[in-house]
Design a protein around this motif. Sequence first.
Motif, PDB file in Angstrom:
ATOM      1  N   ALA A 159     -75.192 141.728 -33.927  1.00  0.00           N
ATOM      2  CA  ALA A 159     -76.489 142.260 -33.520  1.00  0.00           C
ATOM      3  C   ALA A 159     -77.048 141.408 -32.398  1.00  0.00           C
ATOM      4  O   ALA A 159     -76.915 140.181 -32.416  1.00  0.00           O
ATOM      5  CB  ALA A 159     -77.462 142.279 -34.693  1.00  0.00           C
ATOM      6  N   ILE A 201     -80.616 140.666 -31.056  1.00  0.00           N
ATOM      7  CA  ILE A 201     -82.037 140.810 -31.372  1.00  0.00           C
ATOM      8  C   ILE A 201     -82.845 140.479 -30.120  1.00  0.00           C
ATOM      9  O   ILE A 201     -82.783 139.363 -29.611  1.00  0.00           O
ATOM     10  CB  ILE A 201     -82.455 139.866 -32.522  1.00  0.00           C
ATOM     11  CG1 ILE A 201     -81.557 140.061 -33.751  1.00  0.00           C
ATOM     12  CG2 ILE A 201     -83.934 140.071 -32.856  1.00  0.00           C
ATOM     13  CD1 ILE A 201     -81.611 141.429 -34.379  1.00  0.00           C
ATOM     14  N   TYR A 231     -81.136 145.550 -30.803  1.00  0.00           N
ATOM     15  CA  TYR A 231     -82.463 145.767 -31.382  1.00  0.00           C
ATOM     16  C   TYR A 231     -83.514 145.213 -30.431  1.00  0.00           C
ATOM     17  O   TYR A 231     -83.333 144.131 -29.868  1.00  0.00           O
ATOM     18  CB  TYR A 231     -82.601 145.048 -32.725  1.00  0.00           C
ATOM     19  CG  TYR A 231     -81.716 145.577 -33.822  1.00  0.00           C
ATOM     20  CD1 TYR A 231     -82.159 146.586 -34.670  1.00  0.00           C
ATOM     21  CD2 TYR A 231     -80.437 145.062 -34.021  1.00  0.00           C
ATOM     22  CE1 TYR A 231     -81.351 147.065 -35.699  1.00  0.00           C
ATOM     23  CE2 TYR A 231     -79.622 145.536 -35.044  1.00  0.00           C
ATOM     24  CZ  TYR A 231     -80.087 146.539 -35.875  1.00  0.00           C
ATOM     25  OH  TYR A 231     -79.292 147.007 -36.889  1.00  0.00           O
ATOM     26  N   ARG A 242     -81.633 150.198 -31.544  1.00  0.00           N
ATOM     27  CA  ARG A 242     -82.621 150.520 -32.569  1.00  0.00           C
ATOM     28  C   ARG A 242     -83.848 149.638 -32.400  1.00  0.00           C
ATOM     29  O   ARG A 242     -83.773 148.559 -31.821  1.00  0.00           O
ATOM     30  CB  ARG A 242     -82.028 150.306 -33.963  1.00  0.00           C
ATOM     31  CG  ARG A 242     -80.803 151.176 -34.222  1.00  0.00           C
ATOM     32  CD  ARG A 242     -80.178 150.900 -35.564  1.00  0.00           C
ATOM     33  NE  ARG A 242     -78.931 151.647 -35.675  1.00  0.00           N
ATOM     34  CZ  ARG A 242     -77.851 151.224 -36.285  1.00  0.00           C
ATOM     35  NH1 ARG A 242     -77.846 150.040 -36.872  1.00  0.00           N
ATOM     36  NH2 ARG A 242     -76.766 151.967 -36.343  1.00  0.00           N
ATOM     37  N   ARG A 243     -84.942 150.094 -32.981  1.00  0.00           N
ATOM     38  CA  ARG A 243     -86.184 149.323 -32.898  1.00  0.00           C
ATOM     39  C   ARG A 243     -86.296 148.359 -34.072  1.00  0.00           C
ATOM     40  O   ARG A 243     -86.070 148.730 -35.223  1.00  0.00           O
ATOM     41  CB  ARG A 243     -87.402 150.252 -32.884  1.00  0.00           C
ATOM     42  CG  ARG A 243     -88.666 149.462 -32.576  1.00  0.00           C
ATOM     43  CD  ARG A 243     -89.904 150.318 -32.426  1.00  0.00           C
ATOM     44  NE  ARG A 243     -91.025 149.502 -31.983  1.00  0.00           N
ATOM     45  CZ  ARG A 243     -91.642 148.591 -32.729  1.00  0.00           C
ATOM     46  NH1 ARG A 243     -91.274 148.382 -33.982  1.00  0.00           N
ATOM     47  NH2 ARG A 243     -92.647 147.886 -32.246  1.00  0.00           N
ATOM     48  N   ALA A 244     -86.641 147.118 -33.778  1.00  0.00           N
ATOM     49  CA  ALA A 244     -86.934 146.104 -34.794  1.00  0.00           C
ATOM     50  C   ALA A 244     -87.787 145.037 -34.119  1.00  0.00           C
ATOM     51  O   ALA A 244     -87.608 144.748 -32.931  1.00  0.00           O
ATOM     52  CB  ALA A 244     -85.671 145.497 -35.374  1.00  0.00           C
ATOM     53  N   LEU A 263     -88.451 141.802 -38.791  1.00  0.00           N
ATOM     54  CA  LEU A 263     -87.216 142.587 -38.636  1.00  0.00           C
ATOM     55  C   LEU A 263     -86.978 143.479 -39.854  1.00  0.00           C
ATOM     56  O   LEU A 263     -85.872 143.533 -40.405  1.00  0.00           O
ATOM     57  CB  LEU A 263     -86.020 141.658 -38.390  1.00  0.00           C
ATOM     58  CG  LEU A 263     -86.094 140.801 -37.130  1.00  0.00           C
ATOM     59  CD1 LEU A 263     -84.944 139.807 -37.087  1.00  0.00           C
ATOM     60  CD2 LEU A 263     -86.090 141.659 -35.860  1.00  0.00           C
ATOM     61  N   ILE A 294     -83.840 145.817 -40.552  1.00  0.00           N
ATOM     62  CA  ILE A 294     -82.483 145.286 -40.698  1.00  0.00           C
ATOM     63  C   ILE A 294     -82.332 144.656 -42.077  1.00  0.00           C
ATOM     64  O   ILE A 294     -83.029 143.695 -42.404  1.00  0.00           O
ATOM     65  CB  ILE A 294     -82.179 144.231 -39.614  1.00  0.00           C
ATOM     66  CG1 ILE A 294     -82.536 144.766 -38.220  1.00  0.00           C
ATOM     67  CG2 ILE A 294     -80.713 143.821 -39.674  1.00  0.00           C
ATOM     68  CD1 ILE A 294     -82.410 143.737 -37.114  1.00  0.00           C
TER      69      ILE A 294
END
Length: 196
Positions: A44, A46, A67, A87-89, A94, A97
């Motif tokens: 991932a 971030i 993200y 994706r949104r985070a 977070l 996730i």
Amino acid sequence: MDQQTIETYSASADRFAAEWRDQPPPTDMYALLQRYFAPGGETADIGCGAGRDVAWLNEHGFPAVGYDAAAGLLAQATTDYPSLHFRRAELPSLDAIPSGSYDNLLCETVVMHLPPEEVTQACARLFEILRPKGTLYLSWRVTESDSARDASGRLYAAFDAARVRDGLRDAEFLLDVEAVNSSSGKKVHRLIARRR
């Protein structure tokens, strides 16, 4: 995350994407990822921005999802890299996730956009997302004086690295250095930590 920073990135996503594309590639960071990340491990990014590093990760054997908290940047990333997943985070929680989801985690120059009091919580949450033996690459822009906003309105928080280390208490630290980022030319603190 600092809401003004998120709004700035969303409103000017095309400008920031062009700025990042025009910078030299972060070859120093990529060399560290190749050295420390588990090959083939689910990854991932971030704070993926416009997706440049997500694309690199996928091209180099680290199947990655990006993200970000800024809707405009996610839209730009999806346009630029339609075959990849974004994706949104939002840090520090977070919520989108699940814990224990990834083998490798990249968080490049993001946590300095958090209010300093949220940094420890954010780092602890990043570590929770890793699987056992997973690896976190974390960096942030070093602000020497007081927290301040740049001309665009983005927050650059000043905080001691101890706030980061406090969030990673059970980690095995593999790298903990300050350096000049080869892409941006800015001073950054880089930390690579492995979950035990």
